[in-house]
Design an enzyme around this catalytic site. Structure first.
Site, PDB file in Angstrom:
ATOM      1  N   GLY A 591       0.794  -1.057   0.044  1.00 29.72           N
ATOM      2  CA  GLY A 591      -0.026  -0.148   0.064  1.00 29.72           C
ATOM      3  C   GLY A 591       0.901   1.078   0.008  1.00 29.72           C
ATOM      4  N   GLY A 593       0.853   5.373   1.172  1.00 26.56           N
ATOM      5  CA  GLY A 593       0.246   6.565   2.068  1.00 26.56           C
ATOM      6  C   GLY A 593       0.772   7.906   1.822  1.00 26.56           C
ATOM      7  N   GLY A 594       0.537   8.780   2.619  1.00 32.23           N
ATOM      8  CA  GLY A 594       0.766  10.100   2.263  1.00 32.23           C
ATOM      9  C   GLY A 594       2.513   9.986   2.519  1.00 32.23           C
ATOM     10  N   PHE A 595       3.117   9.251   3.536  1.00 31.68           N
ATOM     11  CA  PHE A 595       4.423   9.289   4.043  1.00 31.68           C
ATOM     12  C   PHE A 595       5.207   8.438   3.617  1.00 31.68           C
ATOM     13  CE2 PHE A 595       2.709  11.362   8.133  1.00 31.68           C
ATOM     14  CZ  PHE A 595       2.264  12.308   7.571  1.00 31.68           C
ATOM     15  N   GLY A 596       4.791   7.382   2.460  1.00 40.20           N
ATOM     16  CA  GLY A 596       5.792   6.390   1.974  1.00 40.20           C
ATOM     17  C   GLY A 596       4.913   5.402   1.679  1.00 40.20           C
ATOM     18  N   LYS A 612       7.714  -0.633   6.446  1.00 37.59           N
ATOM     19  CA  LYS A 612       7.287   0.547   5.988  1.00 37.59           C
ATOM     20  C   LYS A 612       8.355   1.521   5.739  1.00 37.59           C
ATOM     21  CE  LYS A 612       3.541   2.169   8.533  1.00 37.59           C
ATOM     22  NZ  LYS A 612       2.773   2.789   9.414  1.00 37.59           N
ATOM     23  N   ASP A 713      -5.248   7.969  16.764  1.00 33.61           N
ATOM     24  CA  ASP A 713      -5.534   7.819  15.314  1.00 33.61           C
ATOM     25  C   ASP A 713      -6.411   6.539  15.371  1.00 33.61           C
ATOM     26  OD1 ASP A 713      -6.275   8.890  12.939  1.00 33.61           O
ATOM     27  OD2 ASP A 713      -4.456   8.830  12.053  1.00 33.61           O
TER      28      ASP A 713
END
Ligand SMILES: *[C@@H]1O[C@H](CO)[C@@H](O)[C@H](O)[C@H]1NC(C)=O
Ligand SMILES: *[C@@H]1O[C@H](CO)[C@@H](O)[C@H](O)[C@H]1NC(C)=O
Ligand SMILES: *[C@@H]1O[C@H](CO)[C@@H](O)[C@H](O)[C@H]1NC(C)=O
Ligand SMILES: *[C@@H]1O[C@H](CO)[C@@H](O)[C@H](O)[C@H]1NC(C)=O
Ligand SMILES: *[C@@H]1O[C@H](CO)[C@@H](O)[C@H](O)[C@H]1NC(C)=O
Ligand SMILES: *[C@@H]1O[C@H](CO)[C@@H](O)[C@H](O)[C@H]1NC(C)=O
Length: 930
Positions: A591, A593-596, A612, A713
């Site tokens: 997947g 995401g915004g960060f990597g 990640k 979160d």
């Protein structure tokens, strides 16, 4: 059984392999130590005699080598040596012990950086002159460090990169010319037992990360300018045995140390301690030696058990002998205690007669016996109002105005017989406004939270629109005789405005701008800030005093699943990660995401991990050390319902986190995107079971003693599923821990719209109840199959919490709200759904104190899952990671088994891995990159 063992062995094997490679990558040097040792021979003047008789340094006195003639130990204790150490000392890469104490060595210390095997360093009682800045870098195995009694060192500060030394057990640097404050880094040292920093020039207060640490031996006495602040953190350092804080500038009360059951030596003399010595200190069985001399202690003279050596002279006890104080004195000291025994009171509130004329802020009647007036106006006091005031029955005038008092007004005060004036205006009080007799002039303006308590169950849903009027429970008709001040009205109005502001903001984000495709992090910390300043700051537990009992359920007590592992942080080399992810091949992407990006990795035995990979800059200004310190803690948190962080890697600007792999991806995919992913929708049984798993994971996070974790979160894309559809919570702890376990005011919000508790959005104040709120939202999503924010729906339905709580008002409505894919014919199912719906409502109560804790959620959901549970007991754990052995443990075990042999299997499967739906991508959103 046999099968299980085999499996166990299997996992063990792959862990060994991984750690093997980590080890290999750190020990490939083939240097020769002779150059360093011959330099050493010349820097010592003179060297020990045997050093001159042979060229084979391995035979020299005090030197030990391994089979390859590498120096492993230097032991030159008390050899009357002078001279200095060679600057190249850190090229002795196999060095484990460096023992040079009690000599007259001088000069600059060489760096020890990168001596990764070094476990013990003794440099005390020498005459070294400086410590290089990189001295402690990379000493990942260091356990004992001692540099005490080197008074000629240049002034130095305790470096924060000590946090890399996660195995540290003993740090001794007394009389070593240290300046500056004690850094707040002690959550990084789970094994630290001894901290000795006496006779330096440390300033500032005790760091909050001492709390919950296992430090036994704490020596901070005799600092030049003096450490200051209060020492309440000692109460949570339950392993303490010896505490030397004498000759400093500490203030405030001596905390209740009744949980420090090993404490035998307590040296508190020569400070500025105030207040009454707590019973919990006097009654400690372990205590042998106490000094309290030369402080400003008040109240009855303390009495310790027989045989305890005590020095309590030069204090302000009410009587020169043990025994209770005068009742008025006792009551006034309780009042002082509720505001932390401020020095301004301690200086004059001495002796046993509050009416002797010396007591500041106290006035008495003409008989000189009874206290009639207490004036604490404008004294900058913070704390609470003590109910003991009610014992001052002659009191006519009580002024507490213009301070920073919090908590509620004790109800007992309404029945004080002589009271005529009671002024609490301009504080931060909360709770109900008590009703005083007409004869009392009662002023309470300027307390925005006062009278804002809402009776439980009748509050409007968070985000209920402006149409729903003022928040319920605000005083509409004020009691006769008490004046509803302009301040109160302003307070209410401000509250409503903030509330509307949040609602509008959420609606704007959600429905107004359809072009916003996703609702990720809240980037703007200023939301609502100008409108209302944070109310409760710091660790006061009195913020929400009243009426909680029925809401606070007992913890479910299910702590049998706890696994907190000791051992170091797990650094995994980039080479290993490259290999297992097929060089971060696109085929392995799980997947984005915004960060990597998250990659799947597969070890040669087929075990899978998730890697990640964060792009450079993602971690923002967060320092390397802070990152490592946080990760070190997180790798030790293990729970069946938390996704395990197995290790990390730092490769130039990139930071990589290695997690256990969760084959079924996110809850989000199964709940909202099941048709795209061609999976069947989740059954109600699966949903309740997932809810229980999540509740258990979060309950465990909240219960962690050492540092309280708040997820901040929680949402379906952070809930990952295994093949058995059991859930684990991901990405906990990447937002910073609350320092004192309860409250913290953060300057930056992390979280996702739709799941944000209203008080968090408005003030940024974080408590565990923020997670409870988000959990309630997740329950609503499980019931309805709808997202917390659904921009495709009309405005009045787009915010799930608002809509669902409106639906919840009538029971029949629930049927309409339930996810269409659920079978609701069955009475049992409907019953279960309605219980979960009720819990969801409870968890999303607007006021944090009205929400239950996670233990309550576990208690409610447990029986609902139980009723369907197959007789099969829960497996220990799954998905290929053996939670009974952390990587460092495995490494140690392997080293013990394999001795010094250095041949390993380096092969990994290079076969491409079929891509499968899986999570981790969305969970990037939760990273807080301060
Ligand atoms: C320690 O190791 C790091 C990385 O391997 C290297 O950059 C650094 O120069 C080394 N420091 C010393 C003093 O050798
Ligand atoms: C320590 O070193 C300083 C200068 O570096 C010197 O003046 C002093 O005499 C030394 N003291 C001892 C005890 O060796
Ligand atoms: C200790 O530190 C304070 C400032 O932090 C400084 O003013 C004082 O001179 C220092 N004392 C000594 C003996 O160095
Ligand atoms: C001692 O520990 C218990 C259990 O953790 C806790 O409830 C209690 O508040 C503690 N007492 C003090 C004085 O800190
Ligand atoms: C108590 O402490 C004092 C001062 O540190 C010391 O002189 C004395 O020997 C100690 N007594 C015991 C019983 O440890
Ligand atoms: C002082 O207080 C005591 C006890 O409350 C009471 O009995 C006594 O009458 C009071 N004295 C005066 C002068 O009010």
């Amino acid at each position: 059984m046999a099968h299980k063992d085999a499996n166990h062995h299997h996992h063990y094997h792959h862990l060994l392999l991984l750690t093997t490679i980590v080890l290999l990558s750190t020990t490939t040097t083939t240097a020769d130590d002779s150059t360093v040792m011959s330099t050493f021979q010349t820097t010592l003047s003179p060297p020990p005699s045997s050093w001159k008789t042979s060229t084979d340094f391995c035979t020299w006195e005090g030197i030990k080598c391994d089979n390859s003639n590498r120096v492993t130990s230097i032991n030159l204790l008390s050899q009357s040596l002078t001279g200095s150490l060679p600057p190249t000392l850190n090229q002795l890469t196999q060095l484990k012990t460096l023992s040079l104490q009690k000599n007259s060595l001088s000069g600059d210390l060489p760096t020890l950086s990168n001596l990764t095997l070094l476990t013990e360093v003794f440099l005390d009682s020498n005459n070294f002159t400086s410590i290089p800045p990189d001295f402690f870098l990379g000493l990942s195995n260091l356990q004992t460090f001692s540099i005490s009694d080197n008074p000629n060192l240049n002034p130095w500060e305790i470096p924060t990169d000590l946090t890399q030394i996660t195995n540290l057990q003993s740090f001794q640097a007394s009389n070593a010319n240290i300046k500056g404050s004690i850094p707040d880094i002690f959550s990084s040292f789970p094994s630290l037992q001894s901290l000795r920093l006496s006779y330096n020039n440390l300033t500032g207060s005790l760091p909050s990360s001492f709390g919950g640490s296992d430090i036994q031996n704490l020596w901070l006495n005799n600092q030049d300018s003096g450490l200051s602040g209060d020492v309440s953190v000692l109460a949570s350092m339950t392993q303490l045995s010896q505490v030397w804080l004498q000759a400093n500038a500490f203030t405030g009360a001596i905390p209740d140390l009744s949980n420090c059951t090993n404490l035998f030596d307590l040296q508190l003399r020569d400070n500025q301690f105030t207040g009454v010595v707590p019973q919990g200190v006097m009654s400690l069985d372990s205590l042998k030696n106490v000094t309290l001399r030369n402080n400003k202690l008040q109240g009855p003279m303390p009495v310790f058990k027989d045989g305890v050596e005590v020095d309590i002279s030069s204090n302000s006890f009410c009587l020169p002998t043990p025994g209770p104080c005068d009742p008025q004195v006792t009551a006034l000291l309780e009042v002082a205690g509720a505001v932390g025994y401020p020095m301004s009171l301690a200086e004059s509130w001495t002796g046993n007669d509050a009416c002797n004329g010396d007591w500041s802020f106290v006035s008495c009647d003409s008989s000189g016996k009874n206290v009639t007036s207490l004036n604490f106006g404008k004294r900058k006091f913070s704390g609470t109002i003590s109910p003991a005031l009610a014992k001052l029955t002659s009191l006519r005038s009580l002024s507490l105005n213009d301070n920073n008092l919090t908590g509620s007004i004790p109800k007992d005060l309404t029945s004080m017989p002589s009271l005529q004036l009671f002024d609490v205006s301009n504080n931060n009080l909360s709770g109900p406004i008590p009703e005083f007799p007409k004869s009392v002039r009662f002023s309470h303006d300027g307390n925005p939270l006062l009278g804002q308590t809402i009776p439980s169950g009748t509050d409007g849903p968070p985000g209920s629109g402006p149409g729903s009027g003022a928040p319920g429970g605000s005083p509409s008709g004020s009691p006769k005789g008490s004046s509803v001040s302009a301040g109160t009205i302003v307070g209410i109005v401000v509250g409503v405005i903030v509330f509307i502001g949040i609602v509008l903001f959420v609606f704007y984000k959600c429905c107004g701008k359809k072009k916003h495709q996703r609702f990720g992090r809240v980037e703007n910390p200023e939301v609502g800030k100008e409108l209302m300043k944070p109310s409760v700051v710091g660790s006061s537990s009195n913020g929400y005093g009243g009426g909680l009992s029925e809401l606070q359920s007992q913890s479910s007590g299910d702590h049998s699943e706890m696994h907190v592992f000791e051992g170091g942080n797990v650094i995994i080399s980039i080479q290993v990660l490259r290999q297992v992810t097929n060089n971060f091949s696109d085929d392995n992407v799980l997947g984005r995401g915004g960060f990597g990006v998250v990659y799947k990795g597969e070890l040669h035995d087929g075990t899978k991990i998730a890697v990640k990979k964060m792009e450079s800059g993602v971690m923002g200004t967060k320092g390397l050390n802070e990152f490592q310190a946080e990760i070190a803690v997180l790798t030790k948190v293990r729970h069946r319902h938390l996704v395990a962080l197995l290790g990390y890697c730092i490769d130039r600007n990139e930071r990589l986190l290695v997690y256990e792999y969760m084959p079924q991806g996110t809850l989000s995919q199964h709940l909202f995107e099941w048709s795209e992913h061609k999976t069947p929708p989740l059954s109600w049984k699966q949903r309740v079971s997932i809810a229980l798993d999540v509740a258990r994971g979060v309950e465990y996070l909240h219960s962690l003693a050492q540092s309280s974790f708040i997820h901040r979160d929680l949402k379906p894309s952070n809930i990952l599923l295994g093949d058995d559809m059991r859930a684990k919570v991901a990405d906990f702890g990447l937002v910073k821990n609350a320092p004192d376990g309860k409250y913290s005011v953060e300057t930056r919000l992390a979280g996702t719209f739709g799941y944000l508790a209203p008080e968090y959005a408005a003030t940024g104040r974080v408590t565990t109840k923020v997670d409870v709120f988000a959990f309630g939202v997740v329950l609503m999503e499980l019931i309805t199959g709808r997202k917390a924010l659904d921009e495709t729906l009309p405005d009045e339905r787009c915010h799930l919490v608002t809509w669902f709580r409106r639906v919840l008002i009538s029971k029949e409505n629930i049927l309409k709200a339930i996810d269409q894919t659920l079978e609701t014919e069955n009475e049992e199912t409907l019953d279960s759904i309605s219980k979960v719906a009720e819990l969801a409502g409870h968890c999303t109560a607007r006021e944090p104190f009205q929400r239950p804790d996670m233990g309550h959620a576990v208690n409610v959901l447990g029986p609902l899952v139980e009723q369907w549970k197959p007789s099969r007991p829960e497996e220990e754990d799954g998905y290929g990671i053996d939670l009974h052995m952390s990587l460092p443990q495995a490494l140690q075990r392997w080293q013990a088994d394999e001795g010094t042999s250095r041949t390993f299997d380096m092969s990994f499967t290079q076969s491409s891995i079929p891509s499968k739906p899986s999570g981790f991508a969305d969970s990037f959103d939760s990273m807080d990159c301060r």
